[in-house]
Design a protein around this motif. Structure first.
Motif, mmCIF file in Angstrom:
data_model
loop_
_atom_site.group_PDB
_atom_site.id
_atom_site.type_symbol
_atom_site.label_atom_id
_atom_site.label_comp_id
_atom_site.label_asym_id
_atom_site.label_seq_id
_atom_site.Cartn_x
_atom_site.Cartn_y
_atom_site.Cartn_z
ATOM 1 N N VAL A 83 33.289 68.853 47.748
ATOM 2 C CA VAL A 83 33.411 68.885 49.194
ATOM 3 C C VAL A 83 33.575 70.339 49.623
ATOM 4 O O VAL A 83 34.258 71.123 48.957
ATOM 5 C CB VAL A 83 34.627 68.061 49.689
ATOM 6 C CG1 VAL A 83 34.791 68.167 51.201
ATOM 7 C CG2 VAL A 83 34.496 66.602 49.269
ATOM 8 N N VAL A 84 32.946 70.691 50.726
ATOM 9 C CA VAL A 84 33.134 72.001 51.351
ATOM 10 C C VAL A 84 33.638 71.751 52.767
ATOM 11 O O VAL A 84 32.996 71.033 53.538
ATOM 12 C CB VAL A 84 31.823 72.813 51.387
ATOM 13 C CG1 VAL A 84 32.052 74.146 52.091
ATOM 14 C CG2 VAL A 84 31.263 73.017 49.998
ATOM 15 N N LEU A 85 34.797 72.310 53.077
ATOM 16 C CA LEU A 85 35.338 72.229 54.433
ATOM 17 C C LEU A 85 35.131 73.570 55.105
ATOM 18 O O LEU A 85 35.548 74.604 54.575
ATOM 19 C CB LEU A 85 36.837 71.917 54.417
ATOM 20 C CG LEU A 85 37.265 70.520 54.002
ATOM 21 C CD1 LEU A 85 38.783 70.410 54.027
ATOM 22 C CD2 LEU A 85 36.635 69.464 54.893
ATOM 23 N N GLY A 86 34.505 73.555 56.264
ATOM 24 C CA GLY A 86 34.360 74.774 57.040
ATOM 25 C C GLY A 86 35.674 75.118 57.731
ATOM 26 O O GLY A 86 36.667 74.398 57.620
ATOM 27 N N ARG A 87 35.660 76.218 58.450
ATOM 28 C CA ARG A 87 36.845 76.633 59.205
ATOM 29 C C ARG A 87 37.292 75.490 60.122
ATOM 30 O O ARG A 87 36.478 74.886 60.810
ATOM 31 C CB ARG A 87 36.493 77.864 60.027
ATOM 32 C CG ARG A 87 37.651 78.451 60.744
ATOM 33 C CD ARG A 87 37.237 79.723 61.435
ATOM 34 N NE ARG A 87 38.398 80.287 62.095
ATOM 35 C CZ ARG A 87 38.353 81.107 63.103
ATOM 36 N NH1 ARG A 87 37.190 81.499 63.559
ATOM 37 N NH2 ARG A 87 39.443 81.561 63.644
ATOM 38 N N ASN A 88 38.576 75.173 60.106
ATOM 39 C CA ASN A 88 39.151 74.054 60.855
ATOM 40 C C ASN A 88 38.611 72.700 60.423
ATOM 41 O O ASN A 88 38.731 71.720 61.159
ATOM 42 C CB ASN A 88 38.967 74.223 62.367
ATOM 43 C CG ASN A 88 39.611 75.475 62.885
ATOM 44 O OD1 ASN A 88 40.731 75.794 62.514
ATOM 45 N ND2 ASN A 88 38.899 76.210 63.728
ATOM 46 N N GLN A 138 36.139 79.039 54.743
ATOM 47 C CA GLN A 138 35.631 77.877 54.033
ATOM 48 C C GLN A 138 36.487 77.571 52.805
ATOM 49 O O GLN A 138 36.956 78.479 52.123
ATOM 50 C CB GLN A 138 34.191 78.197 53.615
ATOM 51 C CG GLN A 138 33.494 77.105 52.879
ATOM 52 C CD GLN A 138 32.036 77.446 52.700
ATOM 53 O OE1 GLN A 138 31.273 77.370 53.649
ATOM 54 N NE2 GLN A 138 31.651 77.835 51.506
ATOM 55 N N THR A 139 36.666 76.289 52.509
ATOM 56 C CA THR A 139 37.358 75.842 51.303
ATOM 57 C C THR A 139 36.436 74.920 50.523
ATOM 58 O O THR A 139 35.825 74.016 51.099
ATOM 59 C CB THR A 139 38.671 75.114 51.651
ATOM 60 O OG1 THR A 139 39.577 76.056 52.227
ATOM 61 C CG2 THR A 139 39.319 74.495 50.431
ATOM 62 N N GLU A 140 36.329 75.165 49.224
ATOM 63 C CA GLU A 140 35.475 74.360 48.341
ATOM 64 C C GLU A 140 36.358 73.705 47.300
ATOM 65 O O GLU A 140 37.196 74.365 46.682
ATOM 66 C CB GLU A 140 34.440 75.252 47.665
ATOM 67 C CG GLU A 140 33.566 76.009 48.652
ATOM 68 C CD GLU A 140 32.724 77.094 47.995
ATOM 69 O OE1 GLU A 140 32.757 77.220 46.750
ATOM 70 O OE2 GLU A 140 32.038 77.819 48.722
ATOM 71 N N PHE A 141 36.160 72.396 47.096
ATOM 72 C CA PHE A 141 36.986 71.696 46.105
ATOM 73 C C PHE A 141 36.248 70.495 45.544
ATOM 74 O O PHE A 141 35.271 70.008 46.117
ATOM 75 C CB PHE A 141 38.334 71.273 46.713
ATOM 76 C CG PHE A 141 38.242 70.368 47.906
ATOM 77 C CD1 PHE A 141 38.442 69.001 47.777
ATOM 78 C CD2 PHE A 141 37.972 70.877 49.166
ATOM 79 C CE1 PHE A 141 38.376 68.167 48.876
ATOM 80 C CE2 PHE A 141 37.912 70.052 50.275
ATOM 81 C CZ PHE A 141 38.101 68.689 50.133
ATOM 82 N N SER A 142 36.724 70.036 44.401
ATOM 83 C CA SER A 142 36.208 68.828 43.774
ATOM 84 C C SER A 142 37.187 67.697 44.027
ATOM 85 O O SER A 142 38.397 67.908 44.094
ATOM 86 C CB SER A 142 36.035 69.026 42.270
ATOM 87 O OG SER A 142 35.066 70.014 42.019
ATOM 88 N N VAL A 143 36.648 66.496 44.161
ATOM 89 C CA VAL A 143 37.440 65.286 44.330
ATOM 90 C C VAL A 143 37.180 64.407 43.108
ATOM 91 O O VAL A 143 36.024 64.155 42.758
ATOM 92 C CB VAL A 143 37.046 64.531 45.616
ATOM 93 C CG1 VAL A 143 37.893 63.275 45.782
ATOM 94 C CG2 VAL A 143 37.158 65.430 46.832
#
Length: 197
Positions: A45-50, A110-115
């Motif tokens: 998953v990549v979450l953009g700003r906010n 941006q934040t990038e993470f695995s689920v």
């Protein structure tokens, strides 16, 4: 534990993957082209700003699986049982099955993470359906990204025991969704990705 190797946004979406964007929440899902679940299941998953996790950071539970977030870059704010946890790059956090939680981007980039879900159930298909529906059926969502209640009833009834709303008895939700799912179908709501066998 299976990991999803990701170092940069370019490597997050290799050629053998599918990227689905939830523009409501500034969230992108990266799935392998083969959605059938492995043990444990993993996607990125990549979450953009906010950015926030699904339906504008809706508090929810996964009654059948533990969920682990492994942050590749950035910072993730995870709230479990009302307690805030900040998860930084190269850190992880596990939410035990049944624990009410939600997550949002923990900083202004941006934040990038695995689920990772364990056991997998069909969580990859469930989330791929959610992401594909936000991309293809925007009219079924509020301007803040909350799905229409009938759509939610159809999805949560079809993918039983994958996700429920926090703070409401699960047995009541199951009964209500079982009644409302046929109504949703009659009104034209559909799944973009059906459960596997």
């Amino acid at each position: 534990m299976q990991t999803c190797p990701v170092d940069t946004l370019d490597t997050l979406a290799p050629d053998d993957s599918v990227v689905l964007h939830n523009t409501f929440n500034r969230e992108a899902f990266i799935f392998p082209t083969h959605l059938d679940d492995l043990d444990p299941v993993c996607f990125d998953v990549v979450l953009g700003r906010n950015g926030s996790g699904g339906a504008d950071g809706l508090e929810h539970v996964h009654p059948g699986s533990d969920e682990t977030f492994l942050v590749r870059s950035g910072c993730l704010k995870v709230v479990i049982h009302g307690e805030t946890h900040i998860v930084h790059e190269r850190e992880s956090i596990t939410i035990r099955r049944g624990a009410p939680h939600y997550f949002v981007n923990g900083h202004d980039r941006q934040t990038e993470f695995s689920v990772i879900f364990d056991p997998p159930q069909q969580q990859r298909r469930f989330f791929a359906n959610f992401a594909a529906t936000t991309e293809r059926r925007r009219q079924w969502f509020s301007t803040r990204g909350k799905p229409h209640f009938l759509l939610m009833a159809l999805v949560l009834h079809t993918y039983r025991d994958h996700l429920y709303l926090a703070g409401r008895p699960v047995r009541l939700q199951k009964a209500l969704f079982a009644v409302l799912a046929p109504v949703a179908r009659l009104l034209g709501y559909r799944l973009e990705i059906r459960p596997g066998r």
